[in-house]
Design a protein around this motif. Structure first.
Motif, mmCIF file in Angstrom:
data_model
loop_
_atom_site.group_PDB
_atom_site.id
_atom_site.type_symbol
_atom_site.label_atom_id
_atom_site.label_comp_id
_atom_site.label_asym_id
_atom_site.label_seq_id
_atom_site.Cartn_x
_atom_site.Cartn_y
_atom_site.Cartn_z
ATOM 1 N N VAL A 1 -6.139 -6.648 -6.326
ATOM 2 C CA VAL A 1 -6.098 -5.297 -6.890
ATOM 3 C C VAL A 1 -6.458 -4.324 -5.775
ATOM 4 O O VAL A 1 -7.368 -4.563 -4.984
ATOM 5 C CB VAL A 1 -7.022 -5.165 -8.126
ATOM 6 C CG1 VAL A 1 -8.473 -5.449 -7.778
ATOM 7 C CG2 VAL A 1 -6.882 -3.796 -8.763
ATOM 8 N N MET A 2 -5.661 -3.261 -5.707
ATOM 9 C CA MET A 2 -5.826 -2.250 -4.675
ATOM 10 C C MET A 2 -6.283 -0.966 -5.359
ATOM 11 O O MET A 2 -5.695 -0.557 -6.356
ATOM 12 C CB MET A 2 -4.472 -2.046 -3.979
ATOM 13 C CG MET A 2 -4.490 -1.271 -2.711
ATOM 14 S SD MET A 2 -2.825 -1.205 -1.963
ATOM 15 C CE MET A 2 -2.697 -2.853 -1.269
ATOM 16 N N GLY A 3 -7.328 -0.347 -4.850
ATOM 17 C CA GLY A 3 -7.832 0.879 -5.461
ATOM 18 C C GLY A 3 -7.989 1.999 -4.458
ATOM 19 O O GLY A 3 -7.944 1.772 -3.246
ATOM 20 N N TRP B 1 0.827 -1.212 0.000
ATOM 21 C CA TRP B 1 0.000 0.000 0.000
ATOM 22 C C TRP B 1 0.868 1.273 0.000
ATOM 23 O O TRP B 1 0.614 2.202 -0.771
ATOM 24 C CB TRP B 1 -0.937 -0.011 1.207
ATOM 25 C CG TRP B 1 -1.690 1.247 1.406
ATOM 26 C CD1 TRP B 1 -2.658 1.767 0.609
ATOM 27 C CD2 TRP B 1 -1.511 2.175 2.472
ATOM 28 N NE1 TRP B 1 -3.107 2.959 1.114
ATOM 29 C CE2 TRP B 1 -2.408 3.225 2.264
ATOM 30 C CE3 TRP B 1 -0.676 2.206 3.589
ATOM 31 C CZ2 TRP B 1 -2.488 4.310 3.131
ATOM 32 C CZ3 TRP B 1 -0.759 3.274 4.452
ATOM 33 C CH2 TRP B 1 -1.662 4.309 4.215
ATOM 34 N N VAL C 1 -6.020 4.264 -3.501
ATOM 35 C CA VAL C 1 -4.946 4.026 -2.536
ATOM 36 C C VAL C 1 -4.692 5.206 -1.603
ATOM 37 O O VAL C 1 -4.212 5.008 -0.492
ATOM 38 C CB VAL C 1 -3.634 3.602 -3.229
ATOM 39 C CG1 VAL C 1 -3.816 2.279 -3.949
ATOM 40 C CG2 VAL C 1 -3.113 4.672 -4.164
ATOM 41 N N SER D 1 -1.928 -2.154 -8.262
ATOM 42 C CA SER D 1 -2.715 -1.028 -7.744
ATOM 43 C C SER D 1 -3.378 -0.293 -8.891
ATOM 44 O O SER D 1 -2.889 -0.312 -10.021
ATOM 45 C CB SER D 1 -1.819 -0.078 -6.953
ATOM 46 O OG SER D 1 -0.856 0.510 -7.805
ATOM 47 N N HIS D 2 -4.471 0.350 -8.576
ATOM 48 C CA HIS D 2 -5.214 1.142 -9.556
ATOM 49 C C HIS D 2 -5.142 2.630 -9.274
ATOM 50 O O HIS D 2 -5.935 3.388 -9.828
ATOM 51 C CB HIS D 2 -6.685 0.724 -9.584
ATOM 52 C CG HIS D 2 -6.972 -0.397 -10.516
ATOM 53 N ND1 HIS D 2 -8.226 -0.919 -10.666
ATOM 54 C CD2 HIS D 2 -6.175 -1.111 -11.348
ATOM 55 C CE1 HIS D 2 -8.193 -1.901 -11.554
ATOM 56 N NE2 HIS D 2 -6.957 -2.041 -11.973
ATOM 57 N N GLU E 1 -11.190 2.753 -8.515
ATOM 58 C CA GLU E 1 -11.676 1.722 -7.612
ATOM 59 C C GLU E 1 -10.918 0.407 -7.843
ATOM 60 O O GLU E 1 -10.295 0.216 -8.884
ATOM 61 C CB GLU E 1 -13.169 1.500 -7.826
ATOM 62 C CG GLU E 1 -13.987 2.697 -7.427
ATOM 63 C CD GLU E 1 -15.481 2.418 -7.476
ATOM 64 O OE1 GLU E 1 -15.876 1.286 -7.775
ATOM 65 O OE2 GLU E 1 -16.233 3.351 -7.187
ATOM 66 N N ALA E 2 -11.007 -0.472 -6.868
ATOM 67 C CA ALA E 2 -10.415 -1.802 -7.002
ATOM 68 C C ALA E 2 -11.398 -2.696 -7.748
ATOM 69 O O ALA E 2 -12.497 -2.963 -7.260
ATOM 70 C CB ALA E 2 -10.103 -2.381 -5.632
ATOM 71 N N GLU F 1 -0.047 2.881 -11.874
ATOM 72 C CA GLU F 1 -0.309 1.535 -11.375
ATOM 73 C C GLU F 1 1.029 0.933 -10.968
ATOM 74 O O GLU F 1 2.078 1.288 -11.502
ATOM 75 C CB GLU F 1 -0.969 0.668 -12.453
ATOM 76 C CG GLU F 1 -2.404 1.031 -12.690
ATOM 77 C CD GLU F 1 -3.199 -0.082 -13.368
ATOM 78 O OE1 GLU F 1 -2.648 -1.190 -13.579
ATOM 79 O OE2 GLU F 1 -4.375 0.162 -13.670
ATOM 80 N N GLN G 1 -9.321 0.530 -1.095
ATOM 81 C CA GLN G 1 -10.069 -0.689 -1.388
ATOM 82 C C GLN G 1 -9.120 -1.821 -1.778
ATOM 83 O O GLN G 1 -8.045 -1.579 -2.331
ATOM 84 C CB GLN G 1 -11.035 -0.448 -2.543
ATOM 85 C CG GLN G 1 -12.073 0.581 -2.278
ATOM 86 C CD GLN G 1 -12.940 0.823 -3.512
ATOM 87 O OE1 GLN G 1 -12.507 0.626 -4.643
ATOM 88 N NE2 GLN G 1 -14.164 1.252 -3.268
ATOM 89 N N MET G 2 -9.584 -3.029 -1.534
ATOM 90 C CA MET G 2 -8.816 -4.208 -1.948
ATOM 91 C C MET G 2 -9.788 -5.303 -2.347
ATOM 92 O O MET G 2 -10.816 -5.503 -1.696
ATOM 93 C CB MET G 2 -7.941 -4.662 -0.784
ATOM 94 C CG MET G 2 -7.031 -5.802 -1.081
ATOM 95 S SD MET G 2 -5.455 -5.225 -1.707
ATOM 96 C CE MET G 2 -4.693 -6.792 -2.089
#
Length: 182
Positions: free
Chosen positions: A121-123, A34, A125, A96-97, A101-102, A50, A131-132
């Motif tokens: 996928v992590m969004g 993260w 951040v 990551s995005h 959003e994830a 990303e 989000q994950m």
């Protein structure tokens, strides 16, 4: 002829999917992912990029690898895909995005349609509640799983776990005749 996996087959018992990651991935590794995702910035545009991460099981421990990669605001690709690379040896792949959003995009579905691996996928951040979303991918068949199935959350986590909201099985719509269908 492909068989729709939602259709029961006579003579076969119904199976429930099961995932047990042991030991769970330490939360410190997820937090490191993260932090690095938050710092992946294009200096020319000041936009989040990303970022790609691999978790590899090495001699009884989880090891986090941030592979050399090509990055932009909407994609990341590892440079080394050789047999000895983390790209080939990772049990878990996370990307990551940035501010998005994830979610698993059609590109993710295409890239992740072969083989067996856990994908994350992590969004959002840099938001107060990033989000994950994590899924098991098996030759294009996917199952969203809660974070606690993969990471040792030690009773809490500040991520919005989208796997708790959408725990489902599905088959990638990605057209690939080489993907076996159940």
């Amino acid at each position: 002829m492909p068989i729709n996996y939602h259709q029961p087959l006579k003579g076969l018992v119904s199976l429930e999917p099961y995932l047990k990651v042991e030991p769970l991935v330490p939360i410190e590794l997820l937090l490191h992912v993260w932090v690095v995702a938050c710092q992946a910035i294009d200096p020319a545009t000041d936009r989040l990029l990303e970022a790609l991460f691999h978790l590899v099981w090495v001699q009884g421990h989880w090891q986090l690898v941030t592979p050399e990669q090509k990055q932009d605001a909407t994609s990341c690709q590892p440079i080394d895909t050789s047999a000895n690379s983390s790209t080939c040896n990772a049990a878990i792949e996370i990307h990551s995005h940035g501010t998005m959003e994830a979610f698993f995009s059609p590109t993710d579905d295409r890239d992740e349609s072969s083989g067996f691996r856990l994908y994350g996928v992590m969004g959002k951040v840099r938001s107060p509640r990033p989000q994950m979303l994590v899924r098991v991918g098996l030759f294009g068949h996917c199952w969203h799983v809660p974070l606690a199935r993969v990471f040792d959350l030690k009773g809490g986590c500040f991520f919005e776990d989208l796997g708790l909201q959408d725990s489902r099985y599905y088959y990638n719509k990605w057209e690939n005749s080489n993907v076996p269908q159940l």
